[in-house]
Design a protein around this motif. Structure first.
Motif, mmCIF file in Angstrom:
data_model
loop_
_atom_site.group_PDB
_atom_site.id
_atom_site.type_symbol
_atom_site.label_atom_id
_atom_site.label_comp_id
_atom_site.label_asym_id
_atom_site.label_seq_id
_atom_site.Cartn_x
_atom_site.Cartn_y
_atom_site.Cartn_z
ATOM 1 N N LYS A 27 -1.083 0.460 -13.338
ATOM 2 C CA LYS A 27 -0.126 1.011 -12.383
ATOM 3 C C LYS A 27 0.079 0.010 -11.256
ATOM 4 O O LYS A 27 -0.896 -0.439 -10.638
ATOM 5 N N ASN A 28 1.313 -0.342 -11.007
ATOM 6 C CA ASN A 28 1.634 -1.312 -9.967
ATOM 7 C C ASN A 28 1.881 -0.603 -8.639
ATOM 8 O O ASN A 28 2.684 0.337 -8.573
ATOM 9 N N VAL A 29 1.183 -1.059 -7.602
ATOM 10 C CA VAL A 29 1.398 -0.523 -6.259
ATOM 11 C C VAL A 29 1.495 -1.683 -5.271
ATOM 12 O O VAL A 29 0.937 -2.757 -5.491
ATOM 13 N N ASP A 30 2.209 -1.426 -4.197
ATOM 14 C CA ASP A 30 2.273 -2.440 -3.139
ATOM 15 C C ASP A 30 0.946 -2.541 -2.392
ATOM 16 O O ASP A 30 0.548 -3.634 -1.999
ATOM 17 N N TYR A 31 0.286 -1.397 -2.218
ATOM 18 C CA TYR A 31 -0.942 -1.375 -1.411
ATOM 19 C C TYR A 31 -2.000 -0.457 -2.012
ATOM 20 O O TYR A 31 -1.679 0.604 -2.555
ATOM 21 N N PHE A 59 -2.856 6.605 9.304
ATOM 22 C CA PHE A 59 -1.715 6.105 10.069
ATOM 23 C C PHE A 59 -1.084 4.887 9.391
ATOM 24 O O PHE A 59 0.135 4.709 9.447
ATOM 25 N N PHE A 60 -1.902 4.066 8.733
ATOM 26 C CA PHE A 60 -1.305 2.958 7.987
ATOM 27 C C PHE A 60 -0.536 3.489 6.781
ATOM 28 O O PHE A 60 0.535 2.985 6.444
ATOM 29 N N ALA A 61 -1.074 4.521 6.134
ATOM 30 C CA ALA A 61 -0.353 5.146 5.019
ATOM 31 C C ALA A 61 1.001 5.652 5.489
ATOM 32 O O ALA A 61 2.001 5.556 4.761
ATOM 33 N N HIS A 62 1.056 6.182 6.704
ATOM 34 C CA HIS A 62 2.353 6.646 7.230
ATOM 35 C C HIS A 62 3.350 5.498 7.331
ATOM 36 O O HIS A 62 4.542 5.667 7.026
ATOM 37 N N GLN A 63 2.884 4.335 7.773
ATOM 38 C CA GLN A 63 3.792 3.183 7.837
ATOM 39 C C GLN A 63 4.360 2.854 6.460
ATOM 40 O O GLN A 63 5.534 2.498 6.320
ATOM 41 N N LEU A 64 3.537 2.999 5.435
ATOM 42 C CA LEU A 64 3.991 2.713 4.069
ATOM 43 C C LEU A 64 4.979 3.769 3.585
ATOM 44 O O LEU A 64 5.975 3.450 2.926
ATOM 45 N N ILE A 65 4.696 5.028 3.909
ATOM 46 C CA ILE A 65 5.628 6.116 3.549
ATOM 47 C C ILE A 65 6.975 5.874 4.228
ATOM 48 O O ILE A 65 8.041 5.968 3.600
ATOM 49 N N LYS A 66 6.921 5.543 5.502
ATOM 50 C CA LYS A 66 8.132 5.325 6.299
ATOM 51 C C LYS A 66 8.969 4.170 5.743
ATOM 52 O O LYS A 66 10.209 4.199 5.817
ATOM 53 N N ASN A 67 8.308 3.180 5.180
ATOM 54 C CA ASN A 67 9.007 1.992 4.696
ATOM 55 C C ASN A 67 9.137 1.946 3.171
ATOM 56 O O ASN A 67 9.414 0.892 2.598
ATOM 57 N N ASN A 68 8.928 3.099 2.532
ATOM 58 C CA ASN A 68 9.133 3.230 1.085
ATOM 59 C C ASN A 68 8.298 2.251 0.259
ATOM 60 O O ASN A 68 8.767 1.686 -0.732
#
Length: 369
Positions: free
Chosen positions: A27-31, A42-51
């Motif tokens: 499975k490919n993920v950015d992070y 809170f870092f996960a939120h930044q990722l959600i916000k930026n797709n």
């Protein structure tokens, strides 16, 4: 010449089949985020916000963040001073909680201000003097109050823009969102299964991995040497015989405020010496005595909790990239201001990784080199 499948061909086909299966189930993920406290979420939120695609590893054990008081406070209440970027951090947190509300359905800010009980008239005068300071004028209210239900002979000073985070709701809401979206793995991260050359972990192929482990970082072979130290904090939850009518957070030695189950939170302590993993009776005694000084009625201790804050000598977070592995990052050292630090600097880390915008020197991992 005979044709057919030889033993060599069979082995080749079997290996190819295994390779093909492995290739297609990766499975490919950015992070990948390791850690589920304030830094991780809170870092996960930044990722959600930026797709950005990601998965967060949650060990399933309550972190220091999850047992924290959730205090949002722009003032150092011993000396009536503020700290670096306090107003920016408060503003950024409010905006972030509004953004989180858009996908969890709830805003976890509790707008009940802190009231600091004054010890004497000299503290009142110092408060008023500090309130004239440009940095503090937006935080220190010049009108003093007298609270019912607690001892405050010299009244209290209200900290404007202070509040609390509904800690249990915040974590429950975000965990539920992550589960529903298949973005959480509820297991302990195994460093031995991390392949830094292939940028893979188990069945994940990742672009970047961010370690947000609090004191768990000491077990991390890539960042175990970062300059974080444990600061053990206890708090108690108590049943008061007489309720306090005002919906505020009261502070003298420690913080006192109502919880959603009828109990009151009182804490927390700071201890850099007694670092064993069980309740320290002397810390509980300290809390009981502290509450008795301001609350003149009977109370019962219903619950005791403790956690280990990851603190740094200069009271700033530690954020940065590994020297040898350019897609491995650390986000740690949030200390007692985990909510404000975790929220504000999650954006700094995201911009550092994605847009190569340099980190503030004051929080960079490199400041210790």
């Amino acid at each position: 010449m005979k044709c057919g499948i030889t033993k060599f061909h069979l082995i080749f086909i079997q290996n190819l089949s295994i390779f093909t299966q492995v290739f297609f189930i990766m499975k490919n993920v950015d992070y990948i985020i390791v850690g589920d406290g304030y830094a991780g979420l809170f870092f996960a939120h930044q990722l959600i916000k930026n797709n950005k695609s990601f998965v967060i590893y949650s060990e399933g054990r309550k972190s220091a963040s999850q047992v924290s008081a959730g205090i949002i406070n722009p003032v150092v209440l011993k000396k009536f001073t503020t700290f670096w970027k306090a107003q920016e951090q408060i503003d950024f947190l409010k905006n972030t909680l509004n953004e989180i509300e858009s996908y969890t359905g709830r805003n976890y800010m509790i707008n009940e201000p802190i009231h600091r009980i004054f010890h004497d008239e000299n503290e009142q005068k110092l408060w008023l003097k500090k309130s004239e300071n440009e940095e503090l004028s937006g935080f220190l209210d010049k009108n003093f109050d007298h609270l019912k239900g607690v001892k405050n002979d010299f009244k209290t000073g209200k900290v404007n823009q202070s509040a609390r985070l509904e800690v249990s709701g915040f974590f429950a809401g975000l965990f539920n969102y992550l589960r529903n979206n298949g973005q959480i793995e509820e297991e302990k991260f195994n460093y031995r299964q991390l392949d830094t050359n292939a940028s893979s972990y188990k069945d994940y192929q990742f672009k970047n991995i961010v370690f947000c482990e609090g004191m768990g970082v000491k077990e991390n072979p890539y960042f175990s040497e970062i300059a974080v130290n444990p600061n053990k904090g206890h708090h108690i939850k108590v049943k008061l015989s007489e309720t306090i009518p005002e919906k505020v957070t009261i502070k003298k030695k420690h913080f006192l405020f109502p919880t959603d189950n009828g109990l009151y939170f009182y804490g927390g302590t700071y201890d850099r010496e007694q670092l064993h993993h069980h309740v320290d009776d002397s810390a509980v005694e300290q809390l009981v005595n502290g509450l008795s000084e301001i609350y003149p009625y009977d109370f019962e201790v219903e619950e005791v909790n403790f956690g280990f804050r990851p603190t740094v000598k200069d009271r700033r977070p530690i954020i940065g990239r590994h020297d040898d592995f350019q897609n491995l990052y650390v986000f740690n050292g949030l200390g007692a201001r985990g909510i404000l630090n975790g929220c504000y600097f999650s954006r700094s880390l995201y911009l550092f990784i994605e847009e190569n915008i340099p980190l503030h020197e004051e929080v960079s991992l490199n400041r210790f080199k």
